[in-house]
Design an enzyme around this catalytic site. Structure first.
Site, PDB file in Angstrom:
ATOM      1  N   ARG A   1      -1.771  -6.389  -8.280  1.00 22.58           N
ATOM      2  CA  ARG A   1      -0.717  -7.347  -7.941  1.00 22.58           C
ATOM      3  C   ARG A   1      -0.603  -8.437  -9.001  1.00 22.58           C
ATOM      4  NH1 ARG A   1      -3.308  -8.421  -2.199  1.00 22.58           N
ATOM      5  NH2 ARG A   1      -4.991  -8.540  -3.669  1.00 22.58           N
TER       6      ARG A   1
ATOM      7  N   LYS B   1     -18.060  -5.783   6.770  1.00 18.21           N
ATOM      8  CA  LYS B   1     -16.857  -6.523   7.137  1.00 18.21           C
ATOM      9  C   LYS B   1     -16.571  -6.314   8.612  1.00 18.21           C
ATOM     10  CE  LYS B   1     -14.397  -6.474   2.741  1.00 18.21           C
ATOM     11  NZ  LYS B   1     -13.115  -6.153   2.093  1.00 18.21           N
TER      12      LYS B   1
ATOM     13  N   HIS C   1       0.833  -1.204   0.000  1.00 21.58           N
ATOM     14  CA  HIS C   1       0.000   0.000   0.000  1.00 21.58           C
ATOM     15  C   HIS C   1       0.868   1.255   0.000  1.00 21.58           C
ATOM     16  CE1 HIS C   1      -3.155  -2.586   2.226  1.00 21.58           C
ATOM     17  NE2 HIS C   1      -3.634  -2.355   1.014  1.00 21.58           N
TER      18      HIS C   1
ATOM     19  N   SER D   1      -3.285  -7.566   2.966  1.00 16.38           N
ATOM     20  CA  SER D   1      -3.598  -7.380   4.380  1.00 16.38           C
ATOM     21  C   SER D   1      -4.085  -8.684   5.002  1.00 16.38           C
ATOM     22  CB  SER D   1      -4.667  -6.299   4.553  1.00 16.38           C
ATOM     23  OG  SER D   1      -4.178  -5.055   4.124  1.00 16.38           O
TER      24      SER D   1
END
Length: 162
Positions: free
Chosen positions: A90, A41, A17, A128
């Site tokens: 990614r 979440k 990040h 994460s």
């Protein structure tokens, strides 16, 4: 770019990040890091804790602002009069998902562009979720997150186990 938004949950913020943040800050006059407050979440850190961590980690980047948001990203972008959304990629699987979101956002807000930045290769595997999983099993996470974040992650996990 005049003003860009880099949105995410940042739970926790990783070196990946921070790489995207630093590069985006160089590309824009003003970068807003939008920390998503997603009630569906159950994050490790509260939105306030994530905002504070990011503010601390980006304090030397003078054109960076950190703020929380909820709801539609395009509404947040418009409210902040930003020109673009920054998204990090990614792998190819990220691209498929991010392209779908970018195209949907383009229909809703045709004035907002999405800019994709490929991650630095040394962070291409990093997320994460991986950091939290390693930490939950007592693994070392300092290679993935700054020291101050690693300490906070480990404390949160220890507190949850009590």
């Amino acid at each position: 770019m005049r003003k860009a938004v880099y949105p995410g949950s940042f739970d926790p913020v990783t070196f990946g990040h921070l790489d995207i943040i630093e590069r985006s800050a160089r590309m824009s006059d003003h970068l807003i890091i939008g920390v998503l407050n997603n009630n569906s979440k159950s994050p490790l850190f509260s939105v306030e804790e994530r905002v504070n961590m990011l503010k601390s980690l980006t304090r030397d980047l003078k054109n960076v602002e950190v703020t929380a948001f909820g709801g539609l990203l395009v509404d947040f972008v418009r409210a902040n009069q930003a020109d673009a959304v920054i998204r990090g990629l990614r792998a190819v699987t990220d691209f498929e998902y991010e392209l779908q979101i970018a195209q949907t956002n383009r229909v809703i807000a045709p004035e907002v562009d999405t800019v994709f930045l490929t991650t630095n290769l040394k962070y291409s595997y990093l997320s994460s979720s991986i950091v939290k999983e390693i930490a939950a099993f007592g693994g070392e996470i300092n290679a993935f997150v700054p020291d101050e974040v690693a300490k906070r992650v480990m404390k949160k996990i220890e507190d949850r186990m009590k």
